[in-house]
Design an enzyme around this catalytic site. Structure first.
Site: not given
Ligand code: COS
Length: 386
Positions: A157, A122, A363, A129-131, A339
């Site tokens: 991806t 996709f 996404e 241009a991300g968000s 720990g």
């Protein structure tokens, strides 16, 4: 059509066995070699994992969203790189074709995607241009029976393995926002398509992301998904669904981390008793268990609404926001319960702590989900729906 309960249970148990017997023993290897062994990928193909969401008539398992979520919850109990291998074929890579493809496009690609013979990616995000996905600059200019694509996509991806990409590109150069975008199926072998080197990432080794560059890449007009100007609708519809899938993954991982915490805390002794008997440790485990259970309930509510064909933009954003933030908290507690050992690469929690960080980013970031939730509620209020 939904599976009968017995078949559904068998499917879940088969995936659980695959996770326990094949994936978990290889988690460390996958992390160190940054690759899933081909033998395991073949097992995924044999199990039908690449075709979970693709209708049976195209060779997939044709699961409902609820059934898909149950499978992904199981897959969450191992390194998320395994899920990523087939995840784009099940979700964001294939769904543009499933939802908006012509019969010809479906016939051409879905059978190959269902078997895993072809891989779909996709391609929405770009360097600038991300968000703000609607500001994508990749151009698709009509030239006779073709579109000519120029631009670059980022962090895609499975791009290194992809056969096809669902690409959002600007067909209307005079309309700068989301309305000027259209969606295309672009074959990797198209002249002018170049794949960048896999990025070195914080986590999820074995699942690669790369740049995809288009330089005068000519794609036939028959490769367009939906109408001109519908690119954002394609992308957002795919993401509404994908956000439920990622939520299921997050819950599955949280459940695995609870298991890791309980096992370690029951064995590890300090102050003369297993640390699970210390109330402050107990508290961290109890909170994690309860939050994972709440996440599971949210996912189930969302996927059932999806299967009932309700609009799921709001619930998908809320579930994605909550479940991905939740698994971040759980991973943090898992390290805390371990720990110093939690900081050492021999322990799975160290790896999961890094692996889950991306869930709050891809996404749609948490902040984008908040924005979607806010806008949807505002829209509903205006429409008198709340
Ligand atoms: N379903 C179907 N279509 C949708 C939609 C949805 N949930 N949301 C938007 N659209 C379509 C509609 O056609 C809409 O036009 P109308 O409102 O007139 O019907 C059009 O897209 C534009 O929508 P909007 O005005 O909301 O676009 P914005 O530019 O304001 O962006 C956000 C909306 C921020 C929600 C969107 O850019 C987004 O989700 N960003 C994050 C991107 C992302 O998830 N990236 C990850 C990449 S994959 S790893």
């Amino acid at each position: 059509m939904a599976l009968d309960l017995e078949t559904r249970q068998q499917l879940i148990e088969t995936v659980r066995r695959f996770v326990n017997e094949v994936c978990r023993p290889n988690e460390q290897l996958v992390s160190e070699t940054n690759a899933i062994p081909e033998k395991i990928v073949q097992e995924m193909r044999d199990l039908g994992l690449f075709g979970l969401s693709i209708a049976e008539e195209y060779g997939g398992l044709g699961l409902t969203m609820e059934e898909e979520a149950l499978v992904i919850l199981e897959m969450g109990r191992t390194s998320p790189a395994f899920r990523s291998t087939f995840g784009t074929n099940v979700g964001i890579g294939s769904q543009g074709i499933v939802m908006f493809g012509s019969e010809e496009q479906k016939q051409q690609w879905l059978p190959k995607l269902a078997t895993g013979e072809a891989i779909a990616s996709f391609a929405l995000t770009e360097p600038d241009a991300g968000s703000d996905a609607g500001s994508a600059k990749t151009r698709a200019v009509r030239d006779g029976n073709h579109y000519v694509l120029n631009g670059s996509k980022r962090y895609i991806t499975n791009a290194d393995k992809a056969t096809i990409f669902t690409v959002m590109a600007r067909t209307d150069q005079n309309t700068p926002g989301p309305k000027g975008l259209s969606a295309f199926i672009v074959e990797r072998d198209t002249a002018g398509v170049t794949i960048g080197k896999p990025e070195k990432k914080m986590g999820q080794q074995g699942a690669n992301v790369c740049d995809v560059i288009f330089e005068d890449a000519r794609v036939p007009i028959t490769s367009r998904l939906g109408e001109e100007g519908e690119g954002m609708k394609v992308a957002m519809s795919v993401l509404d669904r994908g956000r439920l899938h990622i939520s299921a993954l997050s819950v599955g991982i949280a459940e695995r981390l609870v298991e890791e915490m309980v096992r370690y805390a029951a064995e590890r002794k300090q102050f003369g008793k297993p640390i699970i008997e210390h109330q402050l440790v107990m508290g961290m485990i109890a909170d994690s268990y309860a939050e994972a259970a709440a996440g599971r309930a949210m996912v189930m509510d969302g996927v059932r609404k999806y299967d009932a064909k309700e609009k799921t933009t709001l619930i998908a954003a809320a579930t994605k926001m909550w479940c991905t933030e939740m698994v971040g908290r759980v991973a943090d507690r898992a390290v805390q319960v371990h720990g110093g050992a939690g900081y050492i690469a021999d322990y799975a929690v160290e790896r999961f702590y890094r692996d889950v960080r991306i869930l709050r980013l891809y996404e749609g970031t948490t902040q984008i989900q908040q924005m979607v939730i806010g806008r949807e509620l505002q829209r509903m209020a205006k429409a008198g729906e709340i």
